[in-house]
Write an enzyme that holds these catalytic residues in place. Structure first.
Site, PDB file in Angstrom:
ATOM      1  N   VAL A   1       1.369  -0.948   0.136  1.00 35.72           N
ATOM      2  CA  VAL A   1      -0.067  -0.236  -0.194  1.00 35.72           C
ATOM      3  C   VAL A   1       0.965   0.745  -0.188  1.00 35.72           C
ATOM      4  O   VAL A   1       2.236   1.202   0.942  1.00 35.72           O
ATOM      5  CB  VAL A   1      -0.802   0.079   0.774  1.00 35.72           C
ATOM      6  N   CYS A   2       0.758   2.338  -0.872  1.00 41.42           N
ATOM      7  CA  CYS A   2       1.052   3.097  -1.135  1.00 41.42           C
ATOM      8  C   CYS A   2       1.623   4.213   0.460  1.00 41.42           C
ATOM      9  O   CYS A   2       0.327   4.696   0.774  1.00 41.42           O
ATOM     10  CB  CYS A   2       1.130   4.354  -2.531  1.00 41.42           C
ATOM     11  N   ILE A   3       2.394   4.408   1.005  1.00 41.19           N
ATOM     12  CA  ILE A   3       2.414   5.342   2.127  1.00 41.19           C
ATOM     13  C   ILE A   3       1.882   6.736   2.345  1.00 41.19           C
ATOM     14  O   ILE A   3       1.326   7.069   3.024  1.00 41.19           O
ATOM     15  CB  ILE A   3       3.863   5.136   3.105  1.00 41.19           C
TER      16      ILE A   3
END
Lengths: 118, 124, 98, 98, 124, 118
Positions: free
Chosen positions: F76-78
């Protein structure tokens, strides 16, 4: 005049929440009453206190919490919130989770229902 | 009708297709809930929302709920006036007998007038 | 190049954009609300027929059935499942017209 | 009836739907990506000019400026702020073409 | 070029307008991050994405970040080939000198060919 | 063949996550490798363990967690997650939060990157 506001899209992704906020600000400034603000569909994501935008960006949930602190009823639809993982534990202060009946009450009890979404 | 029991005219203006997004489904949830209250409810299906009424939807392979049958009970939920826009049907190659309900077919030129008669417009 | 379209052609212009870019023989995959483009008798039937003449056109059967339009699919559109989608992706590079 | 449009007219057909329904003299409010419809020289300029001839047309200045198109707005479109938006809503019922 | 140091041809295919949705902004974040890696990067702006390049954007009244200036540094981030589609500009009444950068203008008929030369297409 | 999957929209609201799931299932069934699955934009909402859909509906986050349990890297993109309130504490098991560099690595390291979104 008495307004209610319906917000249908999530924060940051769509401009809808920003437009709604500016509308609410202007309505209050002009002396109108905001009967309530209702979040539905992805709109429920607007009030998670877990959001942490970059320091130079607006915090959309905090902004709604501040509007709520003025005594304006901010309601998040329980059915939409449950399936999207927005729980009572993670919503910002001055907002609440309740049923769609609240949207009906707001709509019926206002002169205008203004919808923002995608 | 006293002020305390004010009945509002509320119209659901549906414009979205089913399944690709949740608008049609969550919009139906609103109709069913609001039907429990004593208001003057109506619904109009235009643009892609006419597709939500198509007969023969079978979502079993998608693994999501098939809700088109629920439109049949809208009347029981107090939504007695249901309209569908002729031009929206035509653009999508549909006729009213292909729909799960038989709403009143109206030309698009009548939509504005119907909207103006309402106290509240809800669009999903 | 496999082109995928997942939007209703009546509300969004993605299908048109795809049609303008895709080269002849490039396969087109319609899925989600994109399958509505494959219906007979619609306002985009003309464009769809041009596409069918120039491209192999596929539509995901599960999406077609979910929308109740299986009997209204234009001739020349091949109904297929995700196994076939995966096969097409192994055979072609892919671009999604989101 | 006040009609609001917040979608780009080049990608979505909401502006067209609004144009087909709105009655003469009904005010139109363009905001968010909807303000692009008010630009000069675009593929929807013809439709926009018809709208201007039949309706009071407003566009939210903040949205117009954010998109760098203030100097390209068609004559007859009134730039306004949210105070004016609120005033219009007090004067008219409202429908949002989302 | 050894197998261990394989350089991929990656193209960003931009199709969205700025501000109304976050696609253009988060898409720019991807470009800046990926620019730090040693790949063969290019970008194409078509459909509404040409609007993201419009000069003179001023988001101060919206209270959101103005990021169009950042497109000017894309070259420094290793995205050397930038294209804009002629027809997309024309439909929006724009000319290339109204943009914050001066990409190569290509006809839409050339887009498929450029796409085919890539290993990866990213669309935001 | 080696695939990576990019998912750009939230659960339930758009069909994108469902289509991606069916694609992944079919690819695995046919013996292909899934190098990784990356969530960006509103896609980050797909992995919140707080979601509680109606009992007769699919649990989208749980489904991804099960895919992750097969050893497939789910990222999941931070940056996207932070602004939307998806934190390490509320993501389902077998998923992780990391940077956009991971998307690049997946893309470069796969034969195909397949995108699902709105």
């Amino acid at each position: 005049m008495k307004f209610s506001i319906l917000i249908l899209e999530g924060p940051y992704h769509h401009e809808a929440g920003d437009s709604a906020y500016r509308f609410v600000e202007a309505a209050l400034r002009k002396g109108h009453e905001i009967r309530g603000i209702f979040f539905y569909h992805d709109g429920v994501y607007n009030v998670t206190k877990l959001m942490e935008p970059p320091s130079d960006d607006r915090n959309i949930a905090k902004r709604w919490s501040e509007i709520g602190a003025k005594g304006i009823d901010i309601v998040v639809c329980i059915a939409a919130a449950k399936r999207r993982g927005i729980t009572p534990e993670i919503i910002v202060p001055n907002t609440r989770i309740s049923g769609l009946g609240q949207l009906l009450e707001m709509a019926v009890d206002s002169d205008r229902l203004v919808t923002f979404g995608d | 009708m006293s002020d305390e029991e004010k009945v509002s005219k509320i119209m659901f203006v549906n414009r979205r297709a089913p399944h690709g997004s949740i608008y049609a489904y969550e919009g139906l949830e609103v109709k069913l809930i609001m039907g429990a209250f004593d208001q003057d409810l109506s619904a109009i299906f235009m643009d892609d929302a006419v597709l939500a009424l198509k007969k023969g939807q079978d979502t079993s392979e998608l693994g999501v709920k098939e809700f088109s049958a629920t439109f049949r009970v809208l009347e029981d939920y107090g939504i007695e006036k249901i309209y569908v826009v002729e031009e929206s049907l035509k653009e999508r190659g549909l006729s009213v007998d292909e729909l799960v309900i038989q709403p009143e077919v109206i030309p698009i030129s009548k939509v504005a007038e119907l909207m103006e008669q309402q106290d509240v417009l809800l669009s999903f | 190049m496999l082109h995928t379209v997942n939007k209703s052609p009546f509300i969004f212009r993605n299908f048109e954009s795809c049609a303008r870019v895709a080269k002849a023989e490039d396969p087109i995959m319609l899925y989600e609300d994109g399958v509505y483009a494959a219906m007979k008798g619609t306002s985009v039937e003309g464009l769809m027929k041009e596409m069918i003449a120039k491209h192999p056109v596929f539509a995901i059967r599960a999406d077609v059935k979910a929308r109740g339009i299986e009997e209204k699919i234009l001739e020349g559109v091949k109904l297929c499942d995700y196994d076939c989608f995966v096969d097409l992706v192994t055979q072609h590079k892919i671009f999604a017209w989101l």
